[in-house]
Scaffold this active site. Structure first.
Site, mmCIF file in Angstrom:
data_model
loop_
_atom_site.group_PDB
_atom_site.id
_atom_site.type_symbol
_atom_site.label_atom_id
_atom_site.label_comp_id
_atom_site.label_asym_id
_atom_site.label_seq_id
_atom_site.Cartn_x
_atom_site.Cartn_y
_atom_site.Cartn_z
ATOM 1 C CB CYS A 174 42.272 45.722 31.293
ATOM 2 S SG CYS A 174 43.231 47.446 32.079
ATOM 3 C CB CYS A 198 47.911 42.485 38.841
ATOM 4 S SG CYS A 198 46.160 42.285 38.456
ATOM 5 C CB CYS A 200 34.657 41.286 32.918
ATOM 6 S SG CYS A 200 35.904 40.273 33.636
ATOM 7 C CD GLU A 230 47.786 34.499 31.777
ATOM 8 O OE1 GLU A 230 48.436 33.985 30.893
ATOM 9 O OE2 GLU A 230 46.787 35.351 31.585
ATOM 10 C CB CYS A 266 34.659 35.682 38.233
ATOM 11 S SG CYS A 266 33.857 36.895 39.152
ATOM 12 C CB CYS A 310 31.272 42.237 34.642
ATOM 13 S SG CYS A 310 31.040 42.257 36.608
HETATM 14 N N1 SAH Z 1 36.401 41.268 40.330
HETATM 15 C C1 SAH Z 1 36.720 42.135 40.939
HETATM 16 C C2 SAH Z 1 38.330 42.301 40.612
HETATM 17 C C3 SAH Z 1 38.805 42.064 39.471
HETATM 18 S S1 SAH Z 1 38.593 42.912 37.930
HETATM 19 C C4 SAH Z 1 36.282 43.569 40.434
HETATM 20 O O1 SAH Z 1 35.311 43.271 39.610
HETATM 21 O O2 SAH Z 1 36.537 44.612 40.882
HETATM 22 C C5 SAH Z 1 39.566 44.053 37.924
HETATM 23 C C6 SAH Z 1 39.303 45.504 36.937
HETATM 24 O O3 SAH Z 1 39.114 44.975 35.795
HETATM 25 C C7 SAH Z 1 37.534 45.548 37.638
HETATM 26 O O4 SAH Z 1 37.511 47.082 37.615
HETATM 27 C C8 SAH Z 1 37.142 45.200 36.211
HETATM 28 O O5 SAH Z 1 35.799 45.724 35.987
HETATM 29 C C9 SAH Z 1 37.766 45.571 35.195
HETATM 30 N N2 SAH Z 1 37.801 44.923 33.847
HETATM 31 C C10 SAH Z 1 37.153 43.733 33.452
HETATM 32 N N3 SAH Z 1 37.352 43.436 32.252
HETATM 33 C C11 SAH Z 1 37.896 44.619 31.573
HETATM 34 C C12 SAH Z 1 38.152 44.912 30.325
HETATM 35 N N4 SAH Z 1 37.736 44.019 29.256
HETATM 36 N N5 SAH Z 1 38.690 46.243 30.002
HETATM 37 C C13 SAH Z 1 38.968 46.803 31.027
HETATM 38 N N6 SAH Z 1 38.825 46.870 32.195
HETATM 39 C C14 SAH Z 1 38.129 45.670 32.486
HETATM 40 FE FE1 SF4 Z 2 34.171 39.073 37.872
HETATM 41 FE FE2 SF4 Z 2 35.261 40.136 35.928
HETATM 42 FE FE3 SF4 Z 2 32.860 41.295 37.080
HETATM 43 FE FE4 SF4 Z 2 35.291 41.117 38.303
HETATM 44 S S1 SF4 Z 2 34.805 42.333 36.612
HETATM 45 S S2 SF4 Z 2 33.388 40.786 39.184
HETATM 46 S S3 SF4 Z 2 36.351 39.417 37.728
HETATM 47 S S4 SF4 Z 2 33.152 39.139 36.109
#
Ligand code: SAH
Ligand code: SF4
Length: 437
Positions: free
Chosen positions: A403, A157, A171, A144, A164, A168
């Site tokens: 997000c 975006c 996420c 997406e 991934c 995290c």
């Molecule tokens: N992998 C890269 C880029 C994609 S994530 C990274 O981690 O930077 C883009 C942003 O969204 C990151 O800062 C991530 O930590 C944040 N993010 C992920 N899951 C989220 C959630 N459930 N609520 C708010 N932000 C989130």
């Molecule tokens: Fe991957 Fe989500 Fe962590 Fe970004 S925040 S590195 S997309 S697992």
């Protein structure tokens, strides 16, 4: 806008490594992207859209364009594909008929398929895009891509991977098992699809009623690598895609308006700065290693000190080119006054902006979003220390584009729709309830 995208539909070509909770606890966990689609010249019948200059050159060589003409022919194709957004070789009036016929016999200018487009009340658009199949067993990976228009800018975006490899804990993408790198062409194609859809080509017009920037700038003026995936685990393709996107003869995006967000792949950061020269965003989210090890497990490999040292050394860093630190607000986890003060201490000496992101929950997530008063208090401490600390307003919530919420909201809305249908309430009611949260 930290749009975490809801992708990883079943893709048989992708890695299928599951991560057990025990493995998560035991140490740094990284799924393996088993399939790395390597794009060279476009194979027969494939699209030229998204290719680099070198790949276009090879594609032309393959259909017998003589070496001496290659540079000129690449320049012509480049102009048609990336400046004008041509969809048919027949449009290329300065390319001879005979070569146009050969091009059309061997290649296409097809875009990845737009499976669906959703438009939010606030103008945000979300596309579900299916990439071309990479082999007989692959139905095409789906990703997406989200467009967020504002008065003075339009931000796209984009995703860099399907899924991934990192995990995290807050996420949704991190829980997905299926991972593959996107090719540079697939990354560029997200911008092409967006421009097609909002009429962002010379002589094209935006769809009726579309919300687009009104200051005369391009409708897509900014790119954020904040969709799915870790861009610095796909650095070659991300840098190649940025080269295409920022090329002055084609898509002409300013590198200063391209931001790459990383969870902290320290060894790749210098390269990103020196080769791609883009803005950098860091997903920091915690100010103590113990907590960051848990939230952003790559911290076990590259800790906060190493990460911030790499930030200090980021090429081109200055007050005019600050690093954005992303900080997701997790209730009772990382949102205390002490955390805010420690954040300020840690970032001392680094030209920085801090983006506070309200956490968006998803099914099974173990966190809650901090209360609004807490976020404001946190923001105030950071602001008083001299840092801009905007709280990111979720955009496109009604189309599930904010997000990390996508899947969860879809499921919630479905459940609600059922409940309301049972109670005889119409779809509008369902929508309104969905938005109100
Ligand atoms: N992998 C890269 C880029 C994609 S994530 C990274 O981690 O930077 C883009 C942003 O969204 C990151 O800062 C991530 O930590 C944040 N993010 C992920 N899951 C989220 C959630 N459930 N609520 C708010 N932000 C989130
Ligand atoms: Fe991957 Fe989500 Fe962590 Fe970004 S925040 S590195 S997309 S697992």
């Amino acid at each position: 806008m930290a749009t975490v995208l809801d992708i990883a539909k079943h893709n048989p070509n992708a890695a299928t490594l599951a991560v057990s909770d025990a493995a998560r606890v035991a140490g740094f966990v990284e799924k393996k992207a088993e399939l790395n689609v390597v794009a060279g010249a476009a194979p027969g019948g494939a699209s030229l859209v998204g290719l680099t200059r070198d790949q276009l050159k090879d594609s032309l060589s393959q259909i017998g364009v003589p070496e001496r003409d290659l540079k000129m022919r690449v320049a012509q194709l480049w102009h048609w594909i990336y400046f004008r957004g041509a969809k048919d070789f027949a449009e290329m009036t300065n390319v001879g008929k005979e070569l146009r016929a050969r091009l059309a016999a061997a290649y296409t200018l097809a875009r990845p398929q737009v499976v669906s487009e959703q438009v939010s009340k606030d103008g945000t658009r979300k596309w579900l895009i299916r990439m071309a199949s990479t082999g007989p067993l692959d139905k095409g990976a789906e990703i997406e891509c989200v467009y967020i228009p504002e008065v003075d800018r339009g931000t796209l975006c984009v995703s860099s991977q399907v899924g991934c490899t990192l995990t995290c804990s807050f996420c949704h993408t991190g829980t997905q098992r299926l991972v593959r790198n996107l090719t540079s062409a697939e990354i560029v194609a997200q911008l092409i699809v967006a421009r097609d859809s909002i009429g962002d080509w010379p002589h094209a017009t935006p769809p009726e009623g579309a919300f687009v920037p009104t200051d005369g700038s391009r409708f897509v003026s900014n790119i954020m690598f904040m969709g799915m995936g870790e861009p610095l685990y796909n650095t070659d393709n991300v840098i190649a895609a940025i080269d295409v996107m920022s090329d002055g003869e084609g898509l002409t995006l300013s590198r200063r308006r391209i931001t790459v967000s990383t969870s902290g792949v320290v060894p790749q950061m210098e390269r990103l700065g020196s080769e791609a020269n883009t803005m950098l965003a860091i997903s920091l989210h915690a100010v103590r290693d113990e907590l960051r090890d848990d939230l952003v497990p790559i911290n076990r490999k590259y800790d906060i000190e190493q990460l911030l040292d790499a930030c200090r050394a980021y090429p081109g860093l200055s007050n005019a080119r600050r690093i954005t630190f992303e900080y997701v607000m997790l209730k009772g986890v990382n949102d205390s006054d002490a955390d805010a003060r420690q954040l300020v201490r840690l970032l001392k000496g680094i030209p920085a902006k801090i983006n506070l992101i309200p956490f968006n929950p998803w099914p099974g997530s173990k966190y809650e979003c901090s209360d609004w008063e807490r976020i404001e208090r946190f923001s105030e401490i950071v602001f008083r220390a001299g840092y801009a600390s905007p709280v990111r307003t979720p955009r496109g919530r009604d189309i599930l584009a904010a997000c990390g919420q996508l899947k969860s909201e879809t499921e919630k809305l479905r459940a609600r729709a059922r409940m309301m249908a049972e109670q005889g309430i119409g779809a509008e009611g369902v929508y309104a309830v969905g938005n109100g949260e």
